[in-house]
Motif scaffolding. Sequence first.
Motif, PDB file in Angstrom:
ATOM      1  N   SER A  70       3.169  21.935  13.594  1.00 15.91           N
ATOM      2  CA  SER A  70       3.543  23.246  13.094  1.00 15.91           C
ATOM      3  C   SER A  70       4.457  23.924  14.106  1.00 15.91           C
ATOM      4  N   LEU A  71       5.190  24.920  13.649  1.00 20.32           N
ATOM      5  CA  LEU A  71       6.012  25.763  14.513  1.00 20.32           C
ATOM      6  C   LEU A  71       5.627  27.204  14.227  1.00 20.32           C
ATOM      7  N   CYS A  72       5.007  27.841  15.209  1.00 25.71           N
ATOM      8  CA  CYS A  72       4.487  29.195  15.010  1.00 25.71           C
ATOM      9  C   CYS A  72       5.116  30.154  16.009  1.00 25.71           C
ATOM     10  N   SER A  73       5.368  31.363  15.545  1.00 27.87           N
ATOM     11  CA  SER A  73       5.948  32.383  16.403  1.00 27.87           C
ATOM     12  C   SER A  73       5.105  32.575  17.653  1.00 27.87           C
ATOM     13  N   GLY A  74       5.785  32.663  18.795  1.00 27.15           N
ATOM     14  CA  GLY A  74       5.103  32.851  20.068  1.00 27.15           C
ATOM     15  C   GLY A  74       4.886  31.572  20.836  1.00 27.15           C
ATOM     16  N   GLU A  75       4.965  30.426  20.160  1.00 26.62           N
ATOM     17  CA  GLU A  75       4.839  29.143  20.853  1.00 26.62           C
ATOM     18  C   GLU A  75       6.190  28.758  21.443  1.00 26.62           C
ATOM     19  N   ALA A  76       6.172  28.114  22.616  1.00 32.47           N
ATOM     20  CA  ALA A  76       7.407  27.868  23.359  1.00 32.47           C
ATOM     21  C   ALA A  76       8.418  27.052  22.556  1.00 32.47           C
ATOM     22  N   ILE A  77       7.985  25.928  21.988  1.00 28.62           N
ATOM     23  CA  ILE A  77       8.930  25.078  21.261  1.00 28.62           C
ATOM     24  C   ILE A  77       9.483  25.814  20.041  1.00 28.62           C
ATOM     25  N   ALA A  78       8.629  26.542  19.343  1.00 28.10           N
ATOM     26  CA  ALA A  78       9.079  27.298  18.180  1.00 28.10           C
ATOM     27  C   ALA A  78      10.100  28.360  18.572  1.00 28.10           C
ATOM     28  N   GLU A  79       9.842  29.058  19.668  1.00 31.71           N
ATOM     29  CA  GLU A  79      10.766  30.097  20.123  1.00 31.71           C
ATOM     30  C   GLU A  79      12.095  29.490  20.564  1.00 31.71           C
ATOM     31  N   ILE A  80      12.044  28.349  21.247  1.00 29.33           N
ATOM     32  CA  ILE A  80      13.283  27.675  21.655  1.00 29.33           C
ATOM     33  C   ILE A  80      14.088  27.282  20.421  1.00 29.33           C
ATOM     34  N   ALA A  81      13.407  26.720  19.415  1.00 35.02           N
ATOM     35  CA  ALA A  81      14.089  26.323  18.185  1.00 35.02           C
ATOM     36  C   ALA A  81      14.689  27.530  17.470  1.00 35.02           C
TER      37      ALA A  81
END
Length: 261
Positions: free
Chosen positions: A75-86
């Motif tokens: 999953s990609l969730c707001s606040g997570e590093a990889i999600a924010e980078i993406a």
Amino acid sequence: MNIADLIIWFEAWANPTWCESWDNCGWQIEPGVLDQKARVLVCLTPTLAVMQEAIALNANLIFAHHPLIFSPPKSLCSGEAIAEIARLAFRYNIGVYSAHTNFDQVQDGTADVLAQILDLHEATPIVATQPGLGYGRVGLLRPCLTLQELLATIQTRLAPPHLIFSPTADLQQTIYRVAVLGGSGASFISAVVKTHAQVYLTADCKFHQFQESRDRNLILIDAGHYATERPACDRLVQRFLSLNLDWVQLSLQDEDFRQFL
């Protein structure tokens, strides 16, 4: 040179198909920047801080050694590093490209640069993967150094925050044959022993791997993951500069994730 041509040039030198099956080399995020003139920020690890640095510098490509994604996230969730980078990558049109185990093997890659920093002569791979290329390097010190002098040289030239080495009774023993491998190289200890190296410089070694090395008459030196791989990123900047890119810089926000008191 646009980004597409830069990647073609790089992959002719360090083909991503050479990477290990567990690895993830090549494009991590490509938000549609291939036809843009390359403005490249080179780093060891693509972190959120590096992405924010790229935005501030108007870069359009983060070229990293470590992959952003090792395995598919669920999953990609707001606040997570990889999600924010993406999210930021697509918002600001910044690509993220990684060259990992393919870059480890080549001339002027992670191991080769480490061998050059220590002035190793007649350096050859610890484990060859194809003619002239492979993992790690082993070579000769000319002139020879005492172990104490070699440790001081490593401390001066790599500036690790902490230097760990095998117990030894004689810091004045003469060292003439040294093996190096940037990053996590403890799994190569058996291969290093076969090269007849006296010393092995690498990183991320565990307690019992120091015991194993001592028992096999190999002096193990752990200078840390960052210190042993970051120099190759600097060398990559120099190679990119020779291509007359629009702009290229080594990240100032790249960081060693370990601190010592």
